[in-house]
Scaffold this active site. Structure first.
Site, short mmCIF file in Angstrom:
data_model
loop_
_atom_site.label_atom_id
_atom_site.label_comp_id
_atom_site.label_asym_id
_atom_site.label_seq_id
_atom_site.Cartn_x
_atom_site.Cartn_y
_atom_site.Cartn_z
N THR A 184 0.85 -1.19 0.00
CA THR A 184 0.00 0.00 0.00
C THR A 184 0.89 1.24 0.00
O THR A 184 1.97 1.23 0.60
CB THR A 184 -0.96 -0.03 1.21
OG1 THR A 184 -1.73 1.15 1.20
CG2 THR A 184 -0.23 -0.13 2.54
N GLU A 329 -4.57 -2.30 5.23
CA GLU A 329 -4.07 -2.79 6.52
C GLU A 329 -5.17 -3.47 7.33
O GLU A 329 -4.90 -4.09 8.34
CB GLU A 329 -3.50 -1.62 7.35
CG GLU A 329 -2.18 -1.07 6.85
CD GLU A 329 -2.32 0.04 5.82
OE1 GLU A 329 -3.38 0.08 5.14
OE2 GLU A 329 -1.39 0.84 5.69
N LYS A 437 -6.68 10.44 -3.37
CA LYS A 437 -7.24 9.20 -3.89
C LYS A 437 -8.02 9.51 -5.16
O LYS A 437 -9.01 10.23 -5.14
CB LYS A 437 -8.12 8.51 -2.87
CG LYS A 437 -8.15 7.02 -3.15
CD LYS A 437 -8.52 6.21 -1.94
CE LYS A 437 -7.98 4.81 -2.05
NZ LYS A 437 -8.51 3.92 -1.03
N TRP A 442 -4.11 5.51 -5.08
CA TRP A 442 -3.40 6.60 -4.40
C TRP A 442 -2.44 7.37 -5.31
O TRP A 442 -1.75 6.78 -6.13
CB TRP A 442 -2.57 6.05 -3.25
CG TRP A 442 -3.36 5.55 -2.10
CD1 TRP A 442 -3.40 4.27 -1.63
CD2 TRP A 442 -4.23 6.30 -1.26
NE1 TRP A 442 -4.23 4.20 -0.54
CE2 TRP A 442 -4.76 5.43 -0.29
CE3 TRP A 442 -4.63 7.66 -1.22
CZ2 TRP A 442 -5.65 5.83 0.70
CZ3 TRP A 442 -5.52 8.05 -0.23
CH2 TRP A 442 -6.02 7.15 0.70
P1 AMP Z 1 -6.41 1.59 0.72
O1 AMP Z 1 -5.55 0.96 1.74
O2 AMP Z 1 -5.70 1.94 -0.53
O3 AMP Z 1 -7.64 0.78 0.50
O4 AMP Z 1 -6.88 2.97 1.27
C1 AMP Z 1 -7.54 3.11 2.51
C2 AMP Z 1 -7.89 4.56 2.72
O5 AMP Z 1 -8.80 4.98 1.70
C3 AMP Z 1 -8.58 4.88 4.01
O6 AMP Z 1 -7.68 5.00 5.09
C4 AMP Z 1 -9.26 6.19 3.66
O7 AMP Z 1 -8.35 7.28 3.70
C5 AMP Z 1 -9.67 5.96 2.21
N1 AMP Z 1 -11.04 5.44 2.15
C6 AMP Z 1 -11.44 4.17 2.00
N2 AMP Z 1 -12.78 4.09 1.98
C7 AMP Z 1 -13.25 5.34 2.12
C8 AMP Z 1 -14.55 5.93 2.20
N3 AMP Z 1 -15.65 5.20 2.08
N4 AMP Z 1 -14.62 7.27 2.37
C9 AMP Z 1 -13.52 8.03 2.46
N5 AMP Z 1 -12.27 7.55 2.40
C10 AMP Z 1 -12.13 6.22 2.24
#
Ligand code: AMP
Length: 538
Positions: A184, A329, A437, A442
């Site tokens: 990640t 995570e 995002k 990312w």
């Molecule tokens: P990832 O590990 O790439 O799946 O990213 C996780 C991160 O994405 C989280 O810590 C949030 O910052 C963002 N994220 C995931 N789902 C949401 C959501 N429904 N609304 C806002 N941010 C989100």
């Protein structure tokens, strides 16, 4: 005193064993990378995955060895998952959207011995394999016996490899054995590896099967659009076989027309995707007058779900959109916005503000809010704090890194800022981590800033995410030039070219006289976000 129950390690091979034995003829339908729709069943997938296990064993793959995949959501990708996990090897899903240099870093850091790749990604691998000396075999996951013409020496073909092996047997190891690896993006530095165990994946499967979370049944037809290479397709490649649900795998095509066709022809009842994909589907349906005759529920997450999606799918198609939040995570599910008993009784309009929040925790996840000093913040829906998580499927450390990621009480800081209301609904209000995002993936603002600040005419550079109706967020680059310098946006963008992934390229470059700095000398992103329309003033 110990209980007197059977030892039955929670290893994920048992999930596919179960699907094979009790839902053997349930289908897995794939839009293949080559184009045609192909069909298999859990029984056949199980048999083929076990043959592939033997091929891996024949190459000397041992427990703990990493087997990489660069692949779309397909039945073959699932075969590779179970083939490697079933023998105690680690399935490392590589995210093809990363910059090739980052991919090479990840392959080397993980020491992947074998990589399975869809035809789409063979050219990508060709370009980076010279930098990855530990990779011993590359397998093309195509249909025939003849791999495409390539510079990759000794590229193997998937089907002949399977045909040459008998099924292996699985299991026989501890449930804490590593099963999957997924990197990640960090705010700074190289991506970090999250190393799932069999036990954590198994428990995450139970967790998602809770009715208010994903709650699949044997009657469901599940379309995982969220990629297996990003946060494990939210566990659907485990939970669908666990429930005996039919699986519909979209392969390489995620456009509105392709998704709509799959939903209607295969009778999809449940799907999961990031908002960008649902925006494209909604636009396609509204433009073509398309109908959704079987779809009942979708979970949208990975980025904040906009109101128009929840409203649009409800009003036009009677489809329930449930907002979800999680992270790599966390395996990844953290919260889902299913209504409580009180909320379910209210009319749709009154439910909407709650449905826009990221939702409530399942059994197996715990959350709390703390302030900058680590003190608890009230769950009153107004006070916001750092969102901390813990649970049986939450990471305790990153792969091959020594830095501690849990506090003294075992809580993991998600990097999100949130509120939690009196009904237990969590809402993300901001992000402490400096990332953007876009389309569910990312972009590191800091990485772009560092490169842009290296331009000979730049004194300072800052990157912030601005809301975008299609992608969620897009980067804006702000540049403070050195005294007396003049520059154009094209000049700055040309400087970034080839240094960052193409889709990271800022949508706009603005030259400013002054980039504000905070008290510690860091760029004041909060002020910039307010000044340039990324967020409303507090
Ligand atoms: P990832 O590990 O790439 O799946 O990213 C996780 C991160 O994405 C989280 O810590 C949030 O910052 C963002 N994220 C995931 N789902 C949401 C959501 N429904 N609304 C806002 N941010 C989100």
């Amino acid at each position: 005193m110990q209980g007197l129950m059977q030892p039955w390690p929670l290893t994920v091979d048992r999930i596919l064993d179960h699907a094979c034995r009790w839902h053997g003829e349930r289908e897995i339908v794939t839009r293949s990378v080559a184009g045609p729709i192909v069909r298999t069943s859990y029984a056949r997938l199980h048999d083929r995955a076990q043959r592939l296990s033997n091929a891996l064993l024949g190459w000397g793959v041992q427990r703990g060895d990493r087997v990489g995949t660069l692949a779309w959501n397909t039945a073959r990708h699932m075969e590779v998952w179970y083939a490697s996990m079933g023998i105690g090897a680690v399935c490392h899903t590589l995210n093809p959207r990363l910059h090739p240099q980052q991919l090479a870093y990840i392959i080397n850091h993980a020491e992947d011995r074998i990589i399975f790749a869809d035809a789409t990604f063979v050219p990508l691998l060709e370009a980076l394999l010279a930098a990855c000396p530990k990779v011993e075999h590359v397998v093309w996951m195509g249909d025939g016996a003849e791999p495409p013409a390539t510079r990759i020496a000794g590229l193997s073909a998937y089907e002949p490899l399977l045909a040459a092996h008998a099924p292996a047997s699985w299991g026989g190891f501890d449930e804490n054995t590593a099963a999957g690896l997924c990197y990640t993006s960090g705010t700074t530095g190289e991506p970090k590896g999250v190393l799932y165990s069999h036990r954590s994946n198994f428990i995450h499967t139970f967790l998602t099967l809770q009715h208010d979370i994903i709650g699949l049944s044997a009657r469901d037809v599940v379309l995982p659009i969220v990629p297996m290479f990003h946060a494990n397709a939210w566990g659907l490649a485990f939970s669908a076989p666990a429930a005996g649900a039919k699986l519909v795998m979209p392969g390489a095509r995620m456009d509105g027309a392709a998704i709509h066709e799959l939903i209607e022809t295969e009778g999809v009842t449940f799907s999961a995707a990031v908002p960008t994909v649902w925006q494209m589907l909604l636009q396609h349906l509204l433009a073509t007058g398309g109908k959704l005759t079987t779809l009942k529920r979708v979970v949208i997450g990975g980025a904040a779900c906009p109101e128009n999606l929840i409203r649009g799918f409800h009003e036009h198609f009677g489809v329930e959109v449930v907002h979800g939040w999680g992270m790599t995570e966390m395996s990844p599910l953290g919260t889902v916005g299913a209504p409580t008993a009180e909320l379910a009784q209210l009319p749709f309009e009154a439910q909407l503000p709650q449905r826009l929040k990221q939702g409530r925790v399942p059994l197996g996840v715990d959350l709390k809010l703390v302030d900058d000093a680590g003190q608890p913040v009230a769950h009153d829906g107004a006070a916001y704090g750092h969102l901390l998580a813990r649970g049986a499927a939450v990471a305790a450390a990153y792969f091959r890194r020594d830095d501690a990621i849990l506090d003294a009480d075992g809580w993991f800081d998600t990097g999100d800022i949130a509120t939690i209301d009196a009904h237990g609904y969590m809402q993300i209000t901001d992000r402490a981590k400096d990332l953007i995002k876009s389309g569910g993936e990312w972009i590191s603002s800091i990485e772009i800033e560092n490169i842009a600040a290296g331009h000979p005419k730049a004194a300072l550079a800052a990157v912030i995410g601005r809301p975008d109706p299609k992608w969620g967020e897009r980067p804006l680059l702000l540049v403070q030039l050195k005294e007396g310098e003049m520059a154009t946006a094209d000049e700055m963008l040309a400087f970034l070219e080839n240094r960052i992934a193409k889709w990271w390229t800022p949508d706009e470059v603005l030259f400013v006289t002054h980039i504000p700095l905070g008290p510690t000398g860091k760029i004041d992103k909060k002020a910039l976000r307010v000044a340039y329309g990324a967020v409303a003033p507090a």
